[in-house]
Structure formats: structure tokens, C-alpha cells
Design a protein around this motif. Structure first.
Motif, PDB file in Angstrom:
ATOM      1  N   HIS A 152      31.399  35.395  39.339  1.00  0.00           N
ATOM      2  CA  HIS A 152      30.599  35.122  38.145  1.00  0.00           C
ATOM      3  C   HIS A 152      29.785  36.322  37.675  1.00  0.00           C
ATOM      4  O   HIS A 152      29.175  36.271  36.605  1.00  0.00           O
ATOM      5  N   TRP A 153      29.756  37.418  38.446  1.00  0.00           N
ATOM      6  CA  TRP A 153      29.051  38.600  37.962  1.00  0.00           C
ATOM      7  C   TRP A 153      29.811  39.161  36.759  1.00  0.00           C
ATOM      8  O   TRP A 153      31.047  39.115  36.719  1.00  0.00           O
ATOM      9  N   PRO A 154      29.115  39.730  35.771  1.00  0.00           N
ATOM     10  CA  PRO A 154      29.723  39.986  34.453  1.00  0.00           C
ATOM     11  C   PRO A 154      30.537  41.274  34.323  1.00  0.00           C
ATOM     12  O   PRO A 154      30.333  42.073  33.400  1.00  0.00           O
ATOM     13  N   THR A 175      35.477  51.853  42.715  1.00  0.00           N
ATOM     14  CA  THR A 175      35.209  51.770  44.156  1.00  0.00           C
ATOM     15  C   THR A 175      36.385  52.250  44.998  1.00  0.00           C
ATOM     16  O   THR A 175      37.535  52.270  44.533  1.00  0.00           O
ATOM     17  N   GLY A 176      36.079  52.607  46.231  1.00  0.00           N
ATOM     18  CA  GLY A 176      37.127  52.888  47.206  1.00  0.00           C
ATOM     19  C   GLY A 176      37.657  51.629  47.864  1.00  0.00           C
ATOM     20  O   GLY A 176      38.664  51.658  48.568  1.00  0.00           O
ATOM     21  N   ARG A 177      36.988  50.505  47.648  1.00  0.00           N
ATOM     22  CA  ARG A 177      37.420  49.239  48.226  1.00  0.00           C
ATOM     23  C   ARG A 177      38.731  48.756  47.594  1.00  0.00           C
ATOM     24  O   ARG A 177      39.040  49.085  46.453  1.00  0.00           O
ATOM     25  N   SER A 178      39.461  47.927  48.346  1.00  0.00           N
ATOM     26  CA  SER A 178      40.617  47.227  47.791  1.00  0.00           C
ATOM     27  C   SER A 178      40.129  46.023  47.001  1.00  0.00           C
ATOM     28  O   SER A 178      38.937  45.686  47.025  1.00  0.00           O
ATOM     29  N   ILE A 179      41.055  45.353  46.306  1.00  0.00           N
ATOM     30  CA  ILE A 179      40.663  44.122  45.618  1.00  0.00           C
ATOM     31  C   ILE A 179      40.128  43.112  46.626  1.00  0.00           C
ATOM     32  O   ILE A 179      39.108  42.454  46.395  1.00  0.00           O
ATOM     33  N   GLU A 180      40.807  42.991  47.755  1.00  0.00           N
ATOM     34  CA  GLU A 180      40.418  42.008  48.765  1.00  0.00           C
ATOM     35  C   GLU A 180      39.001  42.253  49.266  1.00  0.00           C
ATOM     36  O   GLU A 180      38.187  41.325  49.353  1.00  0.00           O
ATOM     37  N   THR A 181      38.683  43.503  49.611  1.00  0.00           N
ATOM     38  CA  THR A 181      37.350  43.773  50.156  1.00  0.00           C
ATOM     39  C   THR A 181      36.284  43.794  49.054  1.00  0.00           C
ATOM     40  O   THR A 181      35.103  43.586  49.338  1.00  0.00           O
ATOM     41  N   THR A 182      36.688  44.024  47.809  1.00  0.00           N
ATOM     42  CA  THR A 182      35.740  43.894  46.699  1.00  0.00           C
ATOM     43  C   THR A 182      35.319  42.435  46.548  1.00  0.00           C
ATOM     44  O   THR A 182      34.139  42.127  46.340  1.00  0.00           O
ATOM     45  N   ALA A 229      43.564  54.289  42.779  1.00  0.00           N
ATOM     46  CA  ALA A 229      45.007  54.033  42.900  1.00  0.00           C
ATOM     47  C   ALA A 229      45.424  52.802  42.114  1.00  0.00           C
ATOM     48  O   ALA A 229      46.597  52.649  41.765  1.00  0.00           O
ATOM     49  N   GLY A 230      44.457  51.905  41.826  1.00  0.00           N
ATOM     50  CA  GLY A 230      44.761  50.699  41.073  1.00  0.00           C
ATOM     51  C   GLY A 230      43.684  50.374  40.061  1.00  0.00           C
ATOM     52  O   GLY A 230      42.517  50.739  40.242  1.00  0.00           O
ATOM     53  N   VAL A 231      44.097  49.704  38.996  1.00  0.00           N
ATOM     54  CA  VAL A 231      43.171  49.214  37.974  1.00  0.00           C
ATOM     55  C   VAL A 231      43.550  47.774  37.661  1.00  0.00           C
ATOM     56  O   VAL A 231      44.742  47.465  37.486  1.00  0.00           O
ATOM     57  N   ALA A 232      42.555  46.889  37.613  1.00  0.00           N
ATOM     58  CA  ALA A 232      42.812  45.466  37.348  1.00  0.00           C
ATOM     59  C   ALA A 232      41.708  44.914  36.472  1.00  0.00           C
ATOM     60  O   ALA A 232      40.616  45.490  36.378  1.00  0.00           O
ATOM     61  N   ASN A 233      42.002  43.787  35.801  1.00  0.00           N
ATOM     62  CA  ASN A 233      40.905  43.103  35.126  1.00  0.00           C
ATOM     63  C   ASN A 233      40.133  42.293  36.170  1.00  0.00           C
ATOM     64  O   ASN A 233      40.596  42.105  37.294  1.00  0.00           O
ATOM     65  N   TRP A 234      38.948  41.858  35.792  1.00  0.00           N
ATOM     66  CA  TRP A 234      38.069  41.179  36.751  1.00  0.00           C
ATOM     67  C   TRP A 234      37.418  39.980  36.077  1.00  0.00           C
ATOM     68  O   TRP A 234      37.028  40.067  34.909  1.00  0.00           O
ATOM     69  N   PRO A 235      37.332  38.854  36.765  1.00  0.00           N
ATOM     70  CA  PRO A 235      37.621  38.644  38.193  1.00  0.00           C
ATOM     71  C   PRO A 235      39.038  38.170  38.501  1.00  0.00           C
ATOM     72  O   PRO A 235      39.374  37.932  39.655  1.00  0.00           O
ATOM     73  N   GLN A 236      39.883  38.037  37.487  1.00  0.00           N
ATOM     74  CA  GLN A 236      41.217  37.475  37.725  1.00  0.00           C
ATOM     75  C   GLN A 236      42.065  38.334  38.661  1.00  0.00           C
ATOM     76  O   GLN A 236      42.916  37.825  39.389  1.00  0.00           O
ATOM     77  N   GLY A 237      41.845  39.651  38.619  1.00  0.00           N
ATOM     78  CA  GLY A 237      42.616  40.545  39.475  1.00  0.00           C
ATOM     79  C   GLY A 237      43.997  40.860  38.935  1.00  0.00           C
ATOM     80  O   GLY A 237      44.862  41.325  39.684  1.00  0.00           O
TER      81      GLY A 237
END
Length: 226
Positions: free
Chosen positions: A60-62, A46-53, A72-80
Motif C-alpha cells: 500500500h505504500w505509494p 535497490t540492490g534487493r530482488s523483488i522477493e526481498t523488496t 538488472a530488472g525494472v517492474a511496476n509496483w506493487p504488481q511486480g
């Protein structure tokens, strides 16, 4: 030859996963459950930031990972937990800042990943738009005016964003100024659905490059990605 099994499914958020009302269609919900049951990585791109995501995607979505801010960034989810990020150097940022100020554009300059929802802004006398003001009102709790006269930026930014009216000739002029500094992305405003958002990321940043970085980390071959 047998077809390689799908090990990772990547999907955009707005208009793909969720509808215009930020709801998850039942067909998408069923597809996610089937993929989860098969042990497939489900990745948001997505073009969204973590905050707006987080504003539209419940924890709880899988999903397992998030490629955000247009890669610009990659993170695990939902921990961030941040896995990968890109930013401008201090010298690059100052050059871009001066270019935008010299042309009196309205723009915002965003904090490093993962805090790219935080930004400084400048309202130029030239090309200031109501869409720019709408964005400031929406995210006012994350926005701070750029000092006058400008001082060195407090961090190496992840993104510069300039908003202009829907004028393709004007866009081309501004794009020619900014392209030498980084990776340019043109989007349509989610507020008035007409104004042009000119996003400038560090060179090489894109949704595709962010997803490629993640698949290599997860050892998922290209043919295993859908």
C-alpha cells in the motif's frame, strides 16, 4: 528560465527510505504523501530482488515502479509486472562459472529476473566464510547446491555473487579476474557488516542505467528527476 517541474523521485530503500529496523520514519512518510498528491512518480531503486523488496515494502505504500537487483530488472509496483531485464548469455555464464570453480571460491549463481532470489551455490574449500553460511541459512528455501561435477546451468543467470573476508588486496585480485565478464559491484555484507560481497552483473547493468531506462519509457526528462 523556469526550473523544470519534478516528475519522478527515485530513492534507495535501505538506510534512505527505511531505517535500520525496516521502519518508515514519519518525515519520509509525509514527504511521500506530498509527492503522491502532486502526481509525481515514486520509484524504488535497490540492490534487493523483488522477493526481498516485498519483505520490507508494504504493497500500500505509494510507489509506482521498482528498479531492482541493482538495475538488472525494472517492474511496476506493487504488481511486480516485469518491464525490463538483463541476463548473461549461456556462453558468458559458463565461462564465469568455470572461473569461479577454478579459483575454488564460494559463490552463488542466481536465476533470471524476476526470480533472482532463487540461486544455486558452491562452497569452495578456499575462502568459505561464516557470512556465506549465514546467507545460506537465511535463504535456504531458495537455495540449491550446484551439482558435482557441475552440469550446464538450467538458465541464463542474472547475477553471480561471491563472498570473501574483509581483505581489500584479495578483493582486487578477484575483481581483476571477474571484471572482463561483466559489471562488478562491491558491497558490504548486511549480515556481519564486514565481509565483502562481490556481485557480477551483465555488462552495463547499474542502478543508474535501470533508472535511465525507466525515465525514457515514462518520457520523463533528466531535469524532471530527483
Amino acid at each position: 528560465m523556469d526550473k523544470a517541474p519534478i516528475r519522478l523521485i527515485a530513492m534507495d530503500i535501505d538506510g534512505t527510505l527505511i531505517d535500520a529496523h525496516h521502519l518508515l520514519p514519519s518525515a519520509n512518510r509525509r514527504a511521500l504523501r506530498r509527492a503522491q498528491a502532486q502526481g509525481i512518480y515514486l520509484v524504488l531503486v535497490t540492490g534487493r530482488s523483488i522477493e526481498t523488496t516485498r519483505m520490507v515494502i508494504p504493497a500500500h505504500w505509494p510507489f509506482s515502479h521498482l528498479v531492482f537487483s541493482t538495475g538488472a530488472g525494472v517492474a511496476n509496483w506493487p504488481q511486480g509486472l516485469l518491464l525490463h531485464e538483463n541476463h548473461f548469455t549461456a556462453n558468458e555464464a559458463q565461462a564465469i562459472l568455470q572461473c569461479l570453480l577454478d579459483h575454488n571460491l564460494s559463490f552463488s549463481v542466481h536465476a533470471p529476473i524476476p526470480d533472482s532470489h532463487i540461486f544455486l551455490y558452491h562452497q569452495g574449500l578456499y575462502l568459505s566464510t561464516t557470512d556465506f553460511n549465514h546467507r545460506l541459512q537465511t535463504y535456504h528455501h531458495h537455495a540449491t547446491p550446484l551439482p558435482t561435477p557441475p552440469t550446464p546451468l538450467p538458465w541464463c543467470p542474472s547475477l553471480f555473487l561471491s563472498i570473501i573476508p574483509h581483505d581489500l588486496a584479495l578483493y582486487q585480485q578477484i575483481a581483476s579476474l571477474l571484471t572482463p565478464y561483466g559489471q562488478l559491484t562491491r558491497t558490504t555484507s548486511p549480515f556481519d557488516h564486514r565481509s565483502i560481497w562481490i556481485e557480477l552483473y551483465p555488462k552495463g547493468v547499474s542502478k543508474a542505467s535501470g533508472l535511465l531506462w525507466l525515465t525514457q519509457r515514462l518520457l520523463v526528462p533528466r531535469e524532471g528527476v530527483a
